[in-house]
Design an enzyme around this catalytic site. Structure first.
Site, PDB file in Angstrom:
ATOM      1  N   ASP A 110      38.836 -11.319  64.490  1.00  0.00           N
ATOM      2  CA  ASP A 110      39.034 -11.470  63.041  1.00  0.00           C
ATOM      3  C   ASP A 110      40.480 -11.073  62.698  1.00  0.00           C
ATOM      4  O   ASP A 110      40.936  -9.998  63.109  1.00  0.00           O
ATOM      5  CB  ASP A 110      38.026 -10.516  62.358  1.00  0.00           C
ATOM      6  CG  ASP A 110      37.861 -10.765  60.884  1.00  0.00           C
ATOM      7  OD1 ASP A 110      38.144 -11.886  60.432  1.00  0.00           O
ATOM      8  OD2 ASP A 110      37.412  -9.832  60.176  1.00  0.00           O
ATOM      9  N   HIS A 111      41.173 -11.930  61.983  1.00  0.00           N
ATOM     10  CA  HIS A 111      42.540 -11.627  61.520  1.00  0.00           C
ATOM     11  C   HIS A 111      43.509 -11.232  62.641  1.00  0.00           C
ATOM     12  O   HIS A 111      44.220 -10.219  62.527  1.00  0.00           O
ATOM     13  CB  HIS A 111      42.521 -10.530  60.446  1.00  0.00           C
ATOM     14  CG  HIS A 111      41.860 -10.956  59.176  1.00  0.00           C
ATOM     15  ND1 HIS A 111      42.456 -11.791  58.258  1.00  0.00           N
ATOM     16  CD2 HIS A 111      40.620 -10.693  58.689  1.00  0.00           C
ATOM     17  CE1 HIS A 111      41.626 -12.014  57.256  1.00  0.00           C
ATOM     18  NE2 HIS A 111      40.494 -11.370  57.490  1.00  0.00           N
ATOM     19  N   GLY A 130      36.149 -12.626  52.861  1.00  0.00           N
ATOM     20  CA  GLY A 130      35.955 -11.820  51.655  1.00  0.00           C
ATOM     21  C   GLY A 130      34.695 -12.174  50.882  1.00  0.00           C
ATOM     22  O   GLY A 130      34.702 -12.229  49.650  1.00  0.00           O
ATOM     23  N   GLY A 184      37.250  -6.471  50.825  1.00  0.00           N
ATOM     24  CA  GLY A 184      36.933  -5.113  50.390  1.00  0.00           C
ATOM     25  C   GLY A 184      35.769  -5.048  49.420  1.00  0.00           C
ATOM     26  O   GLY A 184      35.198  -6.076  49.019  1.00  0.00           O
ATOM     27  N   ASP A 205      31.669  -8.164  55.820  1.00  0.00           N
ATOM     28  CA  ASP A 205      31.888  -6.864  56.456  1.00  0.00           C
ATOM     29  C   ASP A 205      31.532  -5.734  55.486  1.00  0.00           C
ATOM     30  O   ASP A 205      30.716  -4.860  55.782  1.00  0.00           O
ATOM     31  CB  ASP A 205      33.356  -6.752  56.889  1.00  0.00           C
ATOM     32  CG  ASP A 205      33.636  -5.472  57.658  1.00  0.00           C
ATOM     33  OD1 ASP A 205      32.707  -4.685  57.880  1.00  0.00           O
ATOM     34  OD2 ASP A 205      34.799  -5.243  58.040  1.00  0.00           O
ATOM     35  N   SER A 206      32.122  -5.764  54.291  1.00  0.00           N
ATOM     36  CA  SER A 206      31.957  -4.654  53.345  1.00  0.00           C
ATOM     37  C   SER A 206      30.493  -4.368  53.015  1.00  0.00           C
ATOM     38  O   SER A 206      30.102  -3.194  52.885  1.00  0.00           O
ATOM     39  CB  SER A 206      32.723  -4.944  52.043  1.00  0.00           C
ATOM     40  OG  SER A 206      34.099  -5.051  52.320  1.00  0.00           O
ATOM     41  N   SER A 226      31.572 -10.650  50.748  1.00  0.00           N
ATOM     42  CA  SER A 226      30.526  -9.667  50.480  1.00  0.00           C
ATOM     43  C   SER A 226      30.089  -9.759  49.021  1.00  0.00           C
ATOM     44  O   SER A 226      30.883 -10.088  48.139  1.00  0.00           O
ATOM     45  CB  SER A 226      31.036  -8.256  50.783  1.00  0.00           C
ATOM     46  OG  SER A 226      30.942  -8.001  52.177  1.00  0.00           O
ATOM     47  N   ASN A 232      32.328 -14.838  56.040  1.00  0.00           N
ATOM     48  CA  ASN A 232      32.636 -13.515  56.600  1.00  0.00           C
ATOM     49  C   ASN A 232      32.116 -12.386  55.718  1.00  0.00           C
ATOM     50  O   ASN A 232      32.442 -12.327  54.518  1.00  0.00           O
ATOM     51  CB  ASN A 232      34.159 -13.340  56.694  1.00  0.00           C
ATOM     52  CG  ASN A 232      34.770 -14.154  57.809  1.00  0.00           C
ATOM     53  OD1 ASN A 232      34.130 -15.031  58.379  1.00  0.00           O
ATOM     54  ND2 ASN A 232      36.014 -13.859  58.124  1.00  0.00           N
TER      55      ASN A 232
HETATM   56  P1  13P Z   1      34.385  -8.562  52.876  1.00  0.00           P
HETATM   57  O1  13P Z   1      35.324  -7.422  52.700  1.00  0.00           O
HETATM   58  O2  13P Z   1      34.125  -9.252  51.574  1.00  0.00           O
HETATM   59  O3  13P Z   1      33.131  -8.184  53.563  1.00  0.00           O
HETATM   60  O4  13P Z   1      35.115  -9.655  53.817  1.00  0.00           O
HETATM   61  C1  13P Z   1      35.107  -9.529  55.212  1.00  0.00           C
HETATM   62  C2  13P Z   1      36.068 -10.453  55.878  1.00  0.00           C
HETATM   63  O5  13P Z   1      36.601 -11.382  55.310  1.00  0.00           O
HETATM   64  C3  13P Z   1      36.330 -10.210  57.298  1.00  0.00           C
HETATM   65  O6  13P Z   1      37.310 -11.068  57.800  1.00  0.00           O
HETATM   66  O1  G3H Z   2      38.880  -8.595  56.898  1.00  0.00           O
HETATM   67  C1  G3H Z   2      38.866  -7.445  57.297  1.00  0.00           C
HETATM   68  C2  G3H Z   2      37.618  -6.834  57.813  1.00  0.00           C
HETATM   69  O2  G3H Z   2      36.822  -6.384  56.761  1.00  0.00           O
HETATM   70  C3  G3H Z   2      37.907  -5.790  58.861  1.00  0.00           C
HETATM   71  O3  G3H Z   2      38.327  -4.583  58.345  1.00  0.00           O
HETATM   72  O4  G3H Z   2      40.313  -3.952  59.734  1.00  0.00           O
HETATM   73  O5  G3H Z   2      39.023  -2.206  58.472  1.00  0.00           O
HETATM   74  O6  G3H Z   2      38.037  -3.298  60.490  1.00  0.00           O
HETATM   75  P1  G3H Z   2      38.961  -3.437  59.321  1.00  0.00           P
HETATM   76 ZN    ZN Z   3      38.804 -11.613  56.350  1.00  0.00          ZN
END
Ligand code: 13P
Ligand code: G3H
Ligand code: ZN
Length: 330
Positions: A93-94, A233, A190, A277-278, A235, A275
């Site tokens: 990721d990224h 992003g 986030g 994560d949050s 979430s 995606n």
């Molecule tokens: P969220 O912060 O909205 O969960 O996005 C996660 C994300 O884009 C990871 O690449």
């Molecule tokens: O897009 C970013 C993800 O939420 C990953 O976050 O770099 O804190 O692991 P992190």
């Molecule tokens: Zn992302």
């Protein structure tokens, strides 16, 4: 060099083709530890959903790339043991440089993102093309990004210049050879995506943020018919977990995420990877706080990580079934 094929993983190519055709999106859930990974695999096996296991650069630093690779191998074996071989991708990721992407490809990742979105356009094209040329030698798929997602501090409503420009997408995809494209249409990274002041209340009193720019998405789809599109992003910031955190000693700001019905709508389009994560962070932290608050004498990590894992599993199942539409597609 470890090929992802030795680990029982797949790349995103077939998965995305089916998702675009079938009008659903593949969940891309971030993980950093065993409980998150167990929850993802349990939820995706139980709902028979394909899945993308996402590793950020932060996760690589936190958990170690050798461990993560072997955890992904363990995940494929665990799914098998649970009774259903779902397709599993291990994705960077990224990624922020050719070197980081190469290291992941050489270490068994089946998919990488090269995020050149903050670079000038020509530099983004150049680095993305270089990653694609390397990755495709090993049948690893590559996600690029055009347009910049609003950061936590940005005023999303006024960040018009950050949105992906539909007129750039054909040029970018044909020059770089990417397999999928992350776009910016109003999501942001986030837990603090929208403040209550940026939202309107519906008849039930629920805060509704400004809608995603489905017009830009439609224009991109017109330029690149059937091409796999990715939403970062995404979430939804479940209020139950924000409340749980704050009721048990936490201090999170009031915040609103991307409404589930908008993600459902996006999943029916060429958006084939979403995606998240949050939301996992919120579910895990809320549950751990609650258990420790209710049982102050508890000091066995399994007694609070176990319930956190269960909360994560339930949340992922809900997303696969009710939001992304990926349940039953494995
Ligand atoms: P969220 O912060 O909205 O969960 O996005 C996660 C994300 O884009 C990871 O690449
Ligand atoms: O897009 C970013 C993800 O939420 C990953 O976050 O770099 O804190 O692991 P992190
Ligand atoms: Zn992302």
């Amino acid at each position: 060099m470890t090929s992802y094929k030795e680990l029982g993983l797949v790349n995103t190519r077939d998965m995305f083709a089916k998702a675009v055709k079938g009008g659903y999106a593949i969940p891309a859930y971030n993980f950093n530890n065993m409980e998150q990974l167990q929850a993802i695999i349990m939820a995706c096996v139980e709902t028979k959903s394909p899945v993308i296991l996402q590793v950020s650069r932060g996760a690589r630093d936190y958990a170690n790339i050798n461990l993560l690779r072997n955890m992904a191998r363990g995940a494929t074996e665990y799914a098998h043991e649970l009774g259903y071989d779902i397709p599993i991708v291990l994705h960077l990721d990224h990624g922020n440089s050719f070197e980081v992407c190469k290291e992941c490809i050489d270490n068994g990742f089946s998919s990488v993102m090269i995020d050149g979105s903050a670079l000038p356009y020509d530099e983004n094209v150049a680095v993305t093309k270089k990653v694609v040329e390397y990755a495709h030698q090993f049948d690893v798929t590559v996600e690029g990004e055009l347009g910049v997602l609003a950061g936590i501090e940005d005023e999303v409503q006024s960040a018009v210049s950050h949105y992906t420009k539909p007129e750039d997408v054909i040029d970018f995809v044909s020059k770089t050879g990417v397999d999928s494209l992350a776009i910016s249409i109003g999501t942001s990274h986030g837990a603090n995506k929208f403040t209550p002041e940026q939202c309107k209340r519906n008849a039930d009193g629920i805060l509704i943020p400004p809608p995603l720019r489905f017009d830009i998405l439609a224009e991109i789809e017109k330029q690149l018919p059937g091409f796999p599109i990715v939403l970062h992003g995404s979430s939804s910031v479940p209020q139950e977990f924000v409340k749980m955190i704050n009721e048990h000693g936490g201090k999170l700001k009031d915040s609103v995420g991307i409404p589930e019905d908008q993600l459902r709508q996006a999943s029916k389009s060429a958006v084939c990877k979403i995606n998240i994560d949050s939301d996992g962070r919120l579910a895990m932290t809320g549950t751990i706080r609650r258990v420790l608050d209710e049982k102050p004498g508890e000091f066995d990590p399994r007694k609070y990580l176990g319930p956190a894992r269960e909360a994560l599993k339930q949340m992922y199942m809900h997303k696969n079934i009710d939001v992304l539409g990926s349940a039953g597609k494995a």
